[in-house]
Design a protein around this motif. Sequence first.
Motif, PDB file in Angstrom:
ATOM      1  N   ASN A  60       0.791  -1.226   0.000  1.00 52.68           N
ATOM      2  CA  ASN A  60       0.000   0.000   0.000  1.00 52.68           C
ATOM      3  C   ASN A  60       0.830   1.287   0.000  1.00 52.68           C
ATOM      4  O   ASN A  60       0.295   2.380   0.151  1.00 52.68           O
ATOM      5  N   GLY A  91       2.173   2.614  -2.464  1.00 55.71           N
ATOM      6  CA  GLY A  91       1.964   3.357  -3.714  1.00 55.71           C
ATOM      7  C   GLY A  91       2.863   2.855  -4.839  1.00 55.71           C
ATOM      8  O   GLY A  91       3.145   3.570  -5.799  1.00 55.71           O
ATOM      9  N   LYS A  92       3.270   1.592  -4.744  1.00 52.30           N
ATOM     10  CA  LYS A  92       4.217   1.035  -5.719  1.00 52.30           C
ATOM     11  C   LYS A  92       3.602   0.907  -7.108  1.00 52.30           C
ATOM     12  O   LYS A  92       4.200   1.333  -8.094  1.00 52.30           O
ATOM     13  N   SER A  93       2.396   0.345  -7.166  1.00 54.74           N
ATOM     14  CA  SER A  93       1.769   0.197  -8.490  1.00 54.74           C
ATOM     15  C   SER A  93       1.555   1.560  -9.138  1.00 54.74           C
ATOM     16  O   SER A  93       1.809   1.736 -10.330  1.00 54.74           O
ATOM     17  N   SER A  94       1.120   2.511  -8.330  1.00 50.86           N
ATOM     18  CA  SER A  94       0.897   3.852  -8.867  1.00 50.86           C
ATOM     19  C   SER A  94       2.202   4.450  -9.401  1.00 50.86           C
ATOM     20  O   SER A  94       2.221   5.104 -10.444  1.00 50.86           O
ATOM     21  N   SER A 100      -3.802  -1.562  -6.534  1.00 50.52           N
ATOM     22  CA  SER A 100      -4.572  -2.519  -5.750  1.00 50.52           C
ATOM     23  C   SER A 100      -5.157  -1.897  -4.487  1.00 50.52           C
ATOM     24  O   SER A 100      -4.538  -1.086  -3.834  1.00 50.52           O
ATOM     25  N   LYS A 151       3.680   9.545  -2.203  1.00 54.33           N
ATOM     26  CA  LYS A 151       2.469  10.250  -1.749  1.00 54.33           C
ATOM     27  C   LYS A 151       2.769  11.619  -1.146  1.00 54.33           C
ATOM     28  O   LYS A 151       2.123  12.037  -0.173  1.00 54.33           O
ATOM     29  N   ASP A 172       2.087  14.433  -2.067  1.00 55.43           N
ATOM     30  CA  ASP A 172       0.964  15.385  -2.145  1.00 55.43           C
ATOM     31  C   ASP A 172       0.085  15.359  -0.896  1.00 55.43           C
ATOM     32  O   ASP A 172      -0.681  16.285  -0.653  1.00 55.43           O
ATOM     33  N   LYS A 173       0.181  14.282  -0.124  1.00 53.48           N
ATOM     34  CA  LYS A 173      -0.702  14.161   1.038  1.00 53.48           C
ATOM     35  C   LYS A 173      -0.200  14.931   2.255  1.00 53.48           C
ATOM     36  O   LYS A 173      -0.882  14.984   3.280  1.00 53.48           O
ATOM     37  N   ALA A 196       2.513  10.163  -7.217  1.00 53.95           N
ATOM     38  CA  ALA A 196       1.860   9.627  -8.412  1.00 53.95           C
ATOM     39  C   ALA A 196       0.636  10.484  -8.737  1.00 53.95           C
ATOM     40  O   ALA A 196       0.312  10.741  -9.892  1.00 53.95           O
TER      41      ALA A 196
HETATM   42  P1  GDP Z   1       0.833  -0.665  -3.728  1.00 55.95           P
HETATM   43  O1  GDP Z   1       0.035  -1.592  -2.885  1.00 55.95           O
HETATM   44  O2  GDP Z   1       2.124  -0.285  -3.058  1.00 55.95           O
HETATM   45  O3  GDP Z   1       1.032  -1.099  -5.144  1.00 55.95           O
HETATM   46  O4  GDP Z   1       0.040   0.723  -3.736  1.00 55.95           O
HETATM   47  P2  GDP Z   1      -0.989   1.327  -4.814  1.00 55.95           P
HETATM   48  O5  GDP Z   1      -0.253   1.960  -5.939  1.00 55.95           O
HETATM   49  O6  GDP Z   1      -2.008   0.285  -5.117  1.00 55.95           O
HETATM   50  O7  GDP Z   1      -1.606   2.516  -3.940  1.00 55.95           O
HETATM   51  C1  GDP Z   1      -2.215   2.307  -2.696  1.00 55.95           C
HETATM   52  C2  GDP Z   1      -3.221   3.427  -2.434  1.00 55.95           C
HETATM   53  O8  GDP Z   1      -2.526   4.669  -2.319  1.00 55.95           O
HETATM   54  C3  GDP Z   1      -4.218   3.614  -3.573  1.00 55.95           C
HETATM   55  O9  GDP Z   1      -5.457   3.957  -3.008  1.00 55.95           O
HETATM   56  C4  GDP Z   1      -3.637   4.780  -4.377  1.00 55.95           C
HETATM   57  O10 GDP Z   1      -4.622   5.524  -5.056  1.00 55.95           O
HETATM   58  C5  GDP Z   1      -2.986   5.609  -3.285  1.00 55.95           C
HETATM   59  N1  GDP Z   1      -1.829   6.354  -3.813  1.00 55.95           N
HETATM   60  C6  GDP Z   1      -0.774   5.849  -4.483  1.00 55.95           C
HETATM   61  N2  GDP Z   1       0.120   6.825  -4.817  1.00 55.95           N
HETATM   62  C7  GDP Z   1      -0.412   7.976  -4.354  1.00 55.95           C
HETATM   63  C8  GDP Z   1       0.023   9.358  -4.390  1.00 55.95           C
HETATM   64  O11 GDP Z   1       1.065   9.735  -4.923  1.00 55.95           O
HETATM   65  N3  GDP Z   1      -0.780  10.263  -3.781  1.00 55.95           N
HETATM   66  C9  GDP Z   1      -1.942   9.917  -3.170  1.00 55.95           C
HETATM   67  N4  GDP Z   1      -2.649  10.889  -2.588  1.00 55.95           N
HETATM   68  N5  GDP Z   1      -2.397   8.648  -3.126  1.00 55.95           N
HETATM   69  C10 GDP Z   1      -1.642   7.684  -3.707  1.00 55.95           C
END
Ligand code: GDP
Length: 199
Positions: free
Chosen positions: A33, A35-38, A53, A143, A145-146, A178
Amino acid sequence: MFIKTANFIGSYPSISKCPPPQLPEYAFIGRSNVGKSSLVNLITGNKGLAKVSQTPGKTQTINFFLVNDAWWLVDLPGYGYAKTSQKNRGQWSKMTADYLEKRESLQCVFLLIDSRLPPQTVDITFANWLGASGIPFVIVFTKADKNSKNELASNVAAFKKEFLKHWETMPQYFITSAEKREGQEDLLSLIDSINGEIA
Ligand code: GDP
């Protein structure tokens, strides 16, 4: 670097099943979670490439994406998620450890850290393990931006302080979002320059 092509090639359950180590490789890893996929989607400019995911910790395979027919982007399973702990080895799997320790074409690991949080023990433990194993890595804060600027600076400073308890220097690090599409050029230039060195 301009991304002409980025394609998912396959998911592999162990290092022995991975494609032959003939191209430079860059691995992305972090807590579930983070933000790797993003970030993978941002870097490759392809929104649907890695699944964003909502259910963390599912992928337990090594996922290979071929970029510009020149290098591999490797998406490793997230660590630190309770449900993945059957094959637990310090909270990341043996498959991940094997890949990171043995993959000869691995150039650099991108260790993703959630910039919203103060240093997390599992992240520091993992960074220390990478360092102790002599695996080259950089840190990618996600993340961004948060956070307010102050929160971001304070979380980065706290991570540095924690890391520098064990090491003399902080690895190179990047601030990314992202959501705001920030940071991909810096990451791509690093990859480009390493690719250039080994060409
Ligand atoms: P993974 O499990 O590491 O692959 O993470 P995901 O890419 O699936 O992201 C997990 C959650 O974080 C999702 O709800 C995304 O929309 C959110 N997220 C990912 N990157 C960012 C970002 O740069 N900014 C914000 N605000 N949310 C993000």
